[in-house]
Design an enzyme around this catalytic site. Sequence first.
Site, PDB file in Angstrom:
ATOM      1  N   GLU A 149       1.064  -0.925  -0.170  1.00 34.72           N
ATOM      2  CA  GLU A 149       0.097   0.390   0.277  1.00 34.72           C
ATOM      3  C   GLU A 149       0.347   1.268   0.069  1.00 34.72           C
ATOM      4  O   GLU A 149       2.209   1.450   0.471  1.00 34.72           O
ATOM      5  CB  GLU A 149      -0.605  -0.110   1.199  1.00 34.72           C
ATOM      6  CG  GLU A 149      -2.096  -1.071   1.089  1.00 34.72           C
ATOM      7  CD  GLU A 149      -2.774  -1.325   2.531  1.00 34.72           C
ATOM      8  OE1 GLU A 149      -3.935  -2.223   2.165  1.00 34.72           O
ATOM      9  OE2 GLU A 149      -3.055  -1.033   2.860  1.00 34.72           O
TER      10      GLU A 149
ATOM     11  N   CYS B  56       6.561  -7.141   6.891  1.00 33.58           N
ATOM     12  CA  CYS B  56       7.748  -7.022   7.737  1.00 33.58           C
ATOM     13  C   CYS B  56       8.680  -8.101   8.526  1.00 33.58           C
ATOM     14  O   CYS B  56       7.526  -9.001   8.948  1.00 33.58           O
ATOM     15  CB  CYS B  56       7.231  -5.686   8.295  1.00 33.58           C
ATOM     16  SG  CYS B  56       8.426  -4.649   9.355  1.00 33.58           S
TER      17      CYS B  56
ATOM     18  N   CYS C 110       2.382  -2.892  15.837  1.00 32.74           N
ATOM     19  CA  CYS C 110       1.779  -1.963  13.919  1.00 32.74           C
ATOM     20  C   CYS C 110       1.745  -3.542  12.842  1.00 32.74           C
ATOM     21  O   CYS C 110       1.152  -4.462  13.639  1.00 32.74           O
ATOM     22  CB  CYS C 110       3.183  -2.273  13.368  1.00 32.74           C
ATOM     23  SG  CYS C 110       3.503  -1.677  11.483  1.00 32.74           S
TER      24      CYS C 110
ATOM     25  N   GLY D  65       7.235  -2.106   5.692  1.00 32.97           N
ATOM     26  CA  GLY D  65       8.673  -2.970   5.414  1.00 32.97           C
ATOM     27  C   GLY D  65       9.374  -1.722   6.739  1.00 32.97           C
ATOM     28  O   GLY D  65       9.188  -0.351   6.626  1.00 32.97           O
ATOM     29  N   GLU D  66      10.763  -2.570   6.622  1.00 33.15           N
ATOM     30  CA  GLU D  66      11.558  -2.170   7.110  1.00 33.15           C
ATOM     31  C   GLU D  66      12.440  -1.207   6.381  1.00 33.15           C
ATOM     32  O   GLU D  66      13.794  -2.245   5.820  1.00 33.15           O
ATOM     33  CB  GLU D  66      12.280  -2.642   8.872  1.00 33.15           C
ATOM     34  CG  GLU D  66      13.391  -2.472   9.344  1.00 33.15           C
ATOM     35  CD  GLU D  66      13.772  -1.088   9.702  1.00 33.15           C
ATOM     36  OE1 GLU D  66      12.820   0.044  10.206  1.00 33.15           O
ATOM     37  OE2 GLU D  66      15.185  -0.046   9.058  1.00 33.15           O
TER      38      GLU D  66
ATOM     39  N   SER E  71      12.869   6.579   7.610  1.00 32.28           N
ATOM     40  CA  SER E  71      12.472   5.733   8.644  1.00 32.28           C
ATOM     41  C   SER E  71      12.515   4.377   8.787  1.00 32.28           C
ATOM     42  O   SER E  71      12.166   3.657   8.442  1.00 32.28           O
ATOM     43  CB  SER E  71      10.872   6.324   9.036  1.00 32.28           C
ATOM     44  OG  SER E  71      10.533   5.684  10.369  1.00 32.28           O
TER      45      SER E  71
ATOM     46  N   SER F 126      12.114   4.940  15.099  1.00 31.88           N
ATOM     47  CA  SER F 126      10.879   5.014  15.222  1.00 31.88           C
ATOM     48  C   SER F 126      11.222   4.405  17.553  1.00 31.88           C
ATOM     49  O   SER F 126      11.707   3.160  16.827  1.00 31.88           O
ATOM     50  CB  SER F 126      10.762   3.700  15.228  1.00 31.88           C
ATOM     51  OG  SER F 126       9.786   4.101  14.116  1.00 31.88           O
TER      52      SER F 126
ATOM     53  N   ASN G  81      -2.767   4.837  15.667  1.00 33.33           N
ATOM     54  CA  ASN G  81      -3.980   4.072  15.432  1.00 33.33           C
ATOM     55  C   ASN G  81      -4.313   2.570  15.187  1.00 33.33           C
ATOM     56  O   ASN G  81      -3.718   2.139  15.615  1.00 33.33           O
ATOM     57  CB  ASN G  81      -3.367   3.966  13.910  1.00 33.33           C
ATOM     58  CG  ASN G  81      -3.483   5.638  14.175  1.00 33.33           C
ATOM     59  OD1 ASN G  81      -4.333   6.412  14.643  1.00 33.33           O
ATOM     60  ND2 ASN G  81      -2.183   6.196  13.257  1.00 33.33           N
TER      61      ASN G  81
END
Length: 367
Positions: free
Chosen positions: A101, A121, A128, A170-171, A202, A224, A301
């Site tokens: 996405e 991920c 998450c 993903g990382e 990030s 993060s 969220n």
Amino acid sequence: MKSVQELVNLKKINLLDFDRKGLEAFFVKLGEKSFRATQLLKWIYQEGITDFILMSNFSKALRAYLTEHCCIVAPEIVVEKKAADGVYKWVVQTQCGNRVETVFIPEEGRGTLCVSSQIGCALACTFCSTAQQGFNRNLTTAEIIGQLYMAQHRLGRETKVTNVVMMGMGEPLLNFDNVVAAVNLMMDDFAYGLSKRRVTISTSGVVPAMYRLNELCDASLAVSLHAVTDELRNELVPINKKYPLQELMAVCRENAKLAPRRTVTFEYVMLDGINDSNEDALGLLQLLKTVPAKINLIPFNPFPNSSYRCSSNNRIHAFKTLLNDGGIVTTVRKTRGDDIDAACGQLVGQVNDKSRRHLKLATQSSE
Ligand code: SAH
């Protein structure tokens, strides 16, 4: 344009897979001058031309060669959703039936694209939802830069993507080479020409890759953080067990020395009763005492089956005030696109999990 699958079947070389250096090497190998690379970048990213026959400054022979052996293919949008606040979420199809996405967030005077770097991920951050999907594979450079390419085409000339954040699925630093090549294209004057301040990677804190990034790429960095003790961070961001806070802070200090960054942005998700006390805020000030830092608080969220709740507005405000009073510029990230599950941590795509994480989770929850 042919479909992704048709082109995969033809085994053509996708030229979206190369940054400028990669293209220069490619053209030199063909016996062409290296400046063909910048000409090609301009055709693709600035003119939007993907038919080699139309590339009028290439010889006929080169055009014919490229047509036969190469292609220019971005991932395809298979679902588009538009939120009440104008945020777009695009589900894009990659090879082998997986979907990732991409989110576009319009704001006054700017437009930010949130780009995915992996299908799923491999990390298991507990708050998450992407993590719950498991992991399939790294996205290719073409699939990463292709998200910007397809977004800009979809938005048309009127609406420009002015900022990119590698904050989708993903990382990014576990897909280092492909992410760096794609980010190079975002910042290349002959491609998208975005400034270093407007492209942000990030990371959950993959320390060795952060050192490499210092040397190889000067995009902006966001980390993060989410907890100020190893004990809590081990739980929320399990990669902390491998690279604990002290090591993370050391690389952040190095990173902040490099222009144009000068500061590192720390992301901190606000989880009710977990990491949002005054003590946590004071711990954060202490931890970041020696790092030039900005803090971005992210209201949590929710997603299906998550056990966390978002801190109250009052708590977030009090937390923010403590940090600002302590001398660290702190902002609260606006939640955008949550009515279409496009907000931070809500991106799931369709991941054919190879890590078998969902099996492990199912076993754990039935124990
Ligand atoms: N793997 C990268 C990019 C991930 S997403 C990283 O960890 O930085 C970008 C941000 O959204 C990260 O700070 C991530 O921790 C945060 N995030 C993840 N899930 C969230 C959720 N449910 N609510 C709010 N923020 C979340």
